[in-house]
Design a protein around this motif. Structure first.
Motif, PDB file in Angstrom:
ATOM      1  N   UNK A 121       0.836  -1.205   0.000  1.00  0.00           N
ATOM      2  CA  UNK A 121       0.000   0.000   0.000  1.00  0.00           C
ATOM      3  C   UNK A 121       0.870   1.254   0.000  1.00  0.00           C
ATOM      4  N   UNK A 122       1.943   1.236   0.785  1.00  0.00           N
ATOM      5  CA  UNK A 122       2.833   2.395   0.880  1.00  0.00           C
ATOM      6  C   UNK A 122       3.843   2.443  -0.262  1.00  0.00           C
ATOM      7  N   UNK A 123       3.993   1.342  -0.980  1.00  0.00           N
ATOM      8  CA  UNK A 123       4.966   1.278  -2.067  1.00  0.00           C
ATOM      9  C   UNK A 123       6.393   1.235  -1.550  1.00  0.00           C
ATOM     10  N   UNK A 124       6.595   0.487  -0.470  1.00  0.00           N
ATOM     11  CA  UNK A 124       7.907   0.419   0.181  1.00  0.00           C
ATOM     12  C   UNK A 124       8.405  -1.017   0.214  1.00  0.00           C
ATOM     13  N   UNK A 125       9.671  -1.148   0.541  1.00  0.00           N
ATOM     14  CA  UNK A 125      10.285  -2.453   0.758  1.00  0.00           C
ATOM     15  C   UNK A 125      10.602  -2.605   2.243  1.00  0.00           C
ATOM     16  N   UNK A 126      10.744  -3.856   2.662  1.00  0.00           N
ATOM     17  CA  UNK A 126      11.072  -4.134   4.056  1.00  0.00           C
ATOM     18  C   UNK A 126      12.424  -3.517   4.415  1.00  0.00           C
ATOM     19  N   UNK A 127      13.337  -3.477   3.460  1.00  0.00           N
ATOM     20  CA  UNK A 127      14.668  -2.909   3.718  1.00  0.00           C
ATOM     21  C   UNK A 127      14.569  -1.443   4.124  1.00  0.00           C
ATOM     22  N   UNK A 128      13.636  -0.718   3.525  1.00  0.00           N
ATOM     23  CA  UNK A 128      13.456   0.693   3.891  1.00  0.00           C
ATOM     24  C   UNK A 128      13.020   0.819   5.344  1.00  0.00           C
ATOM     25  N   UNK A 129      12.059  -0.010   5.724  1.00  0.00           N
ATOM     26  CA  UNK A 129      11.552   0.031   7.107  1.00  0.00           C
ATOM     27  C   UNK A 129      12.666  -0.310   8.089  1.00  0.00           C
TER      28      UNK A 129
END
Length: 156
Positions: free
Chosen positions: A77-85
């Motif tokens: 939904x956010x258009x992110x990857x786990x690595x970013x988090x």
């Protein structure tokens, strides 16, 4: 033609109006030199930038998820990857720890400054007390000497 020259011939067909006017129906040729070092840049989408408050909101929402399916849905939904988090979490922990270290470092510096000022003031106080003692002794000597002279003048 040389391979190094990188010359390309492009044929352009004459328009129907040109064909009727032209005596010979030869195609028009144009020569363009293409620099092999220049590469065409593809247009890129603007890179998103998240503020610290946005990052914290996303991290708290990510941590609030119950399972990996919910987390995956949030990331999509956010258009992110786990690595970013995980990088944001690491940066946030480092920033918090560096703030604590910075505050304790500031306290240590202030403490050391106060100790130096205290030692300087003690030294000044010792000098002032020594000067006062000397002044008392000089005053006593002078007063004794003056009193002795006054008494000797009164007696004579």
């Amino acid at each position: 033609m040389n391979k190094k020259d990188s010359v390309y011939l492009i044929q352009q067909e004459a328009s129907p109006a040109d064909r009727s006017d032209a005596l010979d129906h030869q195609p028009v040729r144009e020569i363009f030199e293409v620099d092999p070092q220049v590469k065409v840049k593809k247009p890129r989408a603007a890179r998103r930038k998240f503020s610290m408050s946005d990052k914290i909101k996303i991290i708290t929402a990510f941590d609030a998820c119950n399972g990996s399916l919910e987390r995956g849905a949030l990331l999509r939904k956010q258009g992110l990857y786990y690595a970013s988090i995980s990088k944001w979490k690491k940066d946030l922990q480092e920033k918090n720890s560096s703030r604590k270290d910075f505050k304790s470092h500031q306290r240590d510096l202030a403490h050391q400054q106060l100790l130096r000022e205290n030692a300087r003031l003690k030294k000044k106080l010792a000098q002032a007390e020594a000067i006062i003692e000397i002044q008392k002794k000089v005053s006593k000597l002078l007063s004794d000497h003056v009193i002795d002279q006054e008494t000797s003048e009164v007696q004579s």
